[in-house]
Design a protein around this motif. Structure first.
Motif, mmCIF file in Angstrom:
data_model
loop_
_atom_site.group_PDB
_atom_site.id
_atom_site.type_symbol
_atom_site.label_atom_id
_atom_site.label_comp_id
_atom_site.label_asym_id
_atom_site.label_seq_id
_atom_site.Cartn_x
_atom_site.Cartn_y
_atom_site.Cartn_z
ATOM 1 N N ASP A 32 -1.753 -4.124 3.245
ATOM 2 C CA ASP A 32 -3.160 -3.972 3.603
ATOM 3 C C ASP A 32 -3.573 -4.827 4.796
ATOM 4 O O ASP A 32 -4.735 -4.811 5.201
ATOM 5 C CB ASP A 32 -4.057 -4.283 2.410
ATOM 6 N N THR A 48 0.804 -1.217 0.000
ATOM 7 C CA THR A 48 0.000 0.000 0.000
ATOM 8 C C THR A 48 0.841 1.273 0.000
ATOM 9 O O THR A 48 0.368 2.325 -0.415
ATOM 10 C CB THR A 48 -0.912 0.025 1.233
ATOM 11 N N SER A 79 -4.926 -1.587 7.580
ATOM 12 C CA SER A 79 -4.033 -1.279 6.469
ATOM 13 C C SER A 79 -3.088 -0.116 6.784
ATOM 14 O O SER A 79 -3.492 0.889 7.375
ATOM 15 C CB SER A 79 -4.867 -0.944 5.231
#
Length: 236
Positions: A102, A87, A126
């Motif tokens: 995440d 992410t 996340s």
């Protein structure tokens, strides 16, 4: 001028014929380095033909038919597979790449061997942003409403910044040269934190945006810039 350099990509009259080679060279370098185009004019080959070794190297890259920039770029190194979905990223000291995922973890990868050697656990949702501080410490923001600080040397946890009653996702992060932490969240606010010797304290909450604060940046003059889903950028 840049528009002229980009044409024609196929056929037609080259509108750059009136430009001196020196000026054309400068424009081409700017256009190519900026990645603003996918093709260059044919005159590029003539400019490079009698130039320096550096220019000749560029000509070699672009010899033959006009090519896409993708043909010139070095193929990327593939790192992974990661497992959980990546992410966010940050590059730290000692050739370490930090990868937020995440599932709430922060993976530590060697950029030399392209292998993961450690995972930092602590977040329960996340990871949305990563920053490496001036001292090498790693700062991670999460949808769990917290920011965690880790040692850049061994990954050990140093601090956990959380505000009582604050259950909003943290979506952006910035760290000052003095260690002050700024986080932007989905409640439209920016929180300023100080930390040290095992203790952390909320200094101030900045209000003004009408939607999620998506990005934060600090200037050398200590100004804080915030971008929001409300379509505005504010300077603090």
């Amino acid at each position: 001028l840049e528009t002229a350099v980009l044409a024609p990509v196929a056929g037609g009259v080259d509108p750059t014929t009136w430009l001196p080679d020196e000026l054309l060279w400068m424009i081409l370098v700017r256009v190519l380095a900026g990645g603003t185009c996918g093709r260059v004019c044919r005159r590029w080959h003539a400019v490079c033909a009698g130039a320096t070794a550096k220019k000749q190297a560029w000509q070699w890259r672009w010899a033959g038919p006009i090519r896409d920039i993708a043909d010139w770029l070095t193929p990327p190194t593939v790192v992974g597979p990661m497992g959980p979905q990546p992410t966010c990223l940050a590059v730290g000291w000692n050739s370490t790449l930090y990868v937020g995922n995440d599932e709430g973890g922060v993976g530590m990868w060697s950029t030399v061997t392209n292998t993961q050697f450690q995972t930092l656990h602590g977040h329960t949702d996340s990871v949305t942003a990563l920053v490496v501080g001036k001292d090498g410490s790693v700062y991670s923001a999460s949808d769990d409403g917290t920011v965690r600080i880790w040692s850049g040397e061994d990954g050990s946890p140093l601090h956990a910044l959380s505000q009582e009653g604050h259950a909003h996702s943290v979506r952006s992060l910035a760290v000052g040269s003095d260690g002050t932490v700024y986080w932007g969240s989905v409640d439209n606010t920016i929180c300023m934190w100080t930390h040290g010797r095992g203790a952390s304290r909320l200094i101030r909450t900045l209000e003004g945006h009408d939607d999620t604060v998506r990005s934060l940046a600090l200037s050398n003059s200590c100004k804080l810039y915030s971008a929001s889903a409300d379509t505005t950028i504010r300077v603090w």
